[in-house]
Design a protein around this motif. Structure first.
Motif, mmCIF file in Angstrom:
data_model
loop_
_atom_site.group_PDB
_atom_site.id
_atom_site.type_symbol
_atom_site.label_atom_id
_atom_site.label_comp_id
_atom_site.label_asym_id
_atom_site.label_seq_id
_atom_site.Cartn_x
_atom_site.Cartn_y
_atom_site.Cartn_z
ATOM 1 N N GLU A 190 -7.472 44.271 -15.131
ATOM 2 C CA GLU A 190 -8.909 44.176 -14.866
ATOM 3 C C GLU A 190 -9.513 43.052 -15.706
ATOM 4 O O GLU A 190 -9.217 42.925 -16.903
ATOM 5 C CB GLU A 190 -9.611 45.497 -15.181
ATOM 6 C CG GLU A 190 -11.050 45.547 -14.691
ATOM 7 C CD GLU A 190 -11.653 46.948 -14.722
ATOM 8 O OE1 GLU A 190 -11.072 47.823 -15.377
ATOM 9 O OE2 GLU A 190 -12.703 47.135 -14.089
ATOM 10 N N GLY A 191 -10.302 42.216 -15.064
ATOM 11 C CA GLY A 191 -10.915 41.081 -15.740
ATOM 12 C C GLY A 191 -10.117 39.796 -15.626
ATOM 13 O O GLY A 191 -10.644 38.701 -15.879
ATOM 14 N N SER A 202 -12.363 37.045 -11.614
ATOM 15 C CA SER A 202 -12.295 38.210 -12.496
ATOM 16 C C SER A 202 -12.221 39.467 -11.632
ATOM 17 O O SER A 202 -13.182 39.817 -10.947
ATOM 18 C CB SER A 202 -13.521 38.255 -13.414
ATOM 19 O OG SER A 202 -13.495 39.417 -14.226
ATOM 20 N N HIS A 227 -12.016 43.356 -10.535
ATOM 21 C CA HIS A 227 -12.594 44.647 -10.901
ATOM 22 C C HIS A 227 -11.685 45.754 -10.366
ATOM 23 O O HIS A 227 -10.998 45.555 -9.365
ATOM 24 C CB HIS A 227 -14.007 44.745 -10.297
ATOM 25 C CG HIS A 227 -14.784 45.935 -10.742
ATOM 26 N ND1 HIS A 227 -14.902 47.082 -9.980
ATOM 27 C CD2 HIS A 227 -15.487 46.164 -11.884
ATOM 28 C CE1 HIS A 227 -15.640 47.957 -10.622
ATOM 29 N NE2 HIS A 227 -16.013 47.421 -11.780
ATOM 30 N N TRP A 228 -11.723 46.919 -11.008
ATOM 31 C CA TRP A 228 -10.845 48.008 -10.556
ATOM 32 C C TRP A 228 -11.094 48.343 -9.095
ATOM 33 O O TRP A 228 -10.166 48.743 -8.370
ATOM 34 C CB TRP A 228 -11.048 49.256 -11.423
ATOM 35 C CG TRP A 228 -12.417 49.867 -11.341
ATOM 36 C CD1 TRP A 228 -13.472 49.636 -12.163
ATOM 37 C CD2 TRP A 228 -12.891 50.798 -10.346
ATOM 38 N NE1 TRP A 228 -14.566 50.357 -11.753
ATOM 39 C CE2 TRP A 228 -14.248 51.083 -10.652
ATOM 40 C CE3 TRP A 228 -12.304 51.417 -9.246
ATOM 41 C CZ2 TRP A 228 -15.015 51.958 -9.885
ATOM 42 C CZ3 TRP A 228 -13.064 52.296 -8.476
ATOM 43 C CH2 TRP A 228 -14.415 52.551 -8.804
#
Lengths: 113, 116
Positions: free
Chosen positions: A15-16, A80, A82-83
């Motif tokens: 994540e990220g 980036s 995200h979940w």
């Protein structure tokens, strides 16, 4: 006949972190290219499309894709992850006239904490 | 205000039965499609209709018969169901006019068919 190859069956990204999903197509003329996302148990949602013009296209949810004719590629990117981006991603090619979409076999994106 | 809807969402039935899946779109599109997604998630076109007329039939067994009563509906009837028919079936539609818009397809939520 046209074809689409998505070489990665699964990809795991933290994540990220940034993401790139690969897509290569085969078609004799300029293709119409699409990325769709399918969340578990859901239908297909269009992320973005390329018809002509600017080879870098922006889509929903912060995704973008770049058409590279010389490489017959249309890779999907996100800076980036995200979940909630965990899902199956499909690249597809459409052709001239009354055509249907030819899909790749999909890439499953897993997002780790 | 659902764009492309399908019923039912889930369908469980026995081999040999006949079943139908319905699809409706309220987008004003002229072209509608049926796709099959197999257990490995591979999506393949089955049929395409334009203005209620069949324009593409991708070598689907004749046990599968699409019916388009009007431009907004494309139903899929399957006779003598077999185990291999188990899959998720997606309906889609696209806009008439120039071919770019015709290529942009909007998908329904899918119907998961399980044949026992």
């Amino acid at each position: 006949a046209q074809s689409v190859t998505q070489p990665d069956i699964h990809i795991t990204v933290s994540e990220g972190a940034s993401l790139e999903l690969r897509c290569n197509y085969s078609y004799g003329a300029t293709p119409y290219l699409f990325w769709y996302v399918q969340s578990p148990g859901q239908g297909l949602q269009l992320l973005l499309k390329y018809f002509s013009g600017d080879t870098l296209v922006q889509g929903i949810k912060g995704f973008e894709a770049e058409f590279k004719r010389s490489q017959s590629s249309f890779n999907l990117r996100k800076p980036s992850v995200h979940w909630s981006d965990a899902a199956e991603y499909f690249c597809a090619v459409g052709t001239t006239g009354y055509s249907t979409l030819t899909f790749g076999k999909g890439t499953m994106l897993l997002v780790s904490p | 205000d659902t764009a492309v809807s399908q019923t039912p969402k889930y369908l469980v039935t026995q081999m040999g039965n006949d079943k139908s899946i319905k699809c409706e779109q309220n987008l004003g599109h002229d072209t509608m499609y049926w796709y099959k997604q197999d257990s490995k998630k591979f999506l393949k076109i089955m049929f395409s209709y334009n203005n209620k007329e069949l324009i593409i039939n991708e070598t689907v067994p004749n046990r599968f018969s699409p019916k388009s009563p009007d431009k907004a509906h494309l139903n899929l009837h399957i006779n003598s169901l077999e185990l291999g028919d188990s899959a998720v079936y997606f309906c889609a539609s696209s806009h008439p006019g120039d071919e770019r818009r015709n290529n942009e397809q909007f998908f329904g939520p899918g119907t998961r068919l399980t044949v026992l």
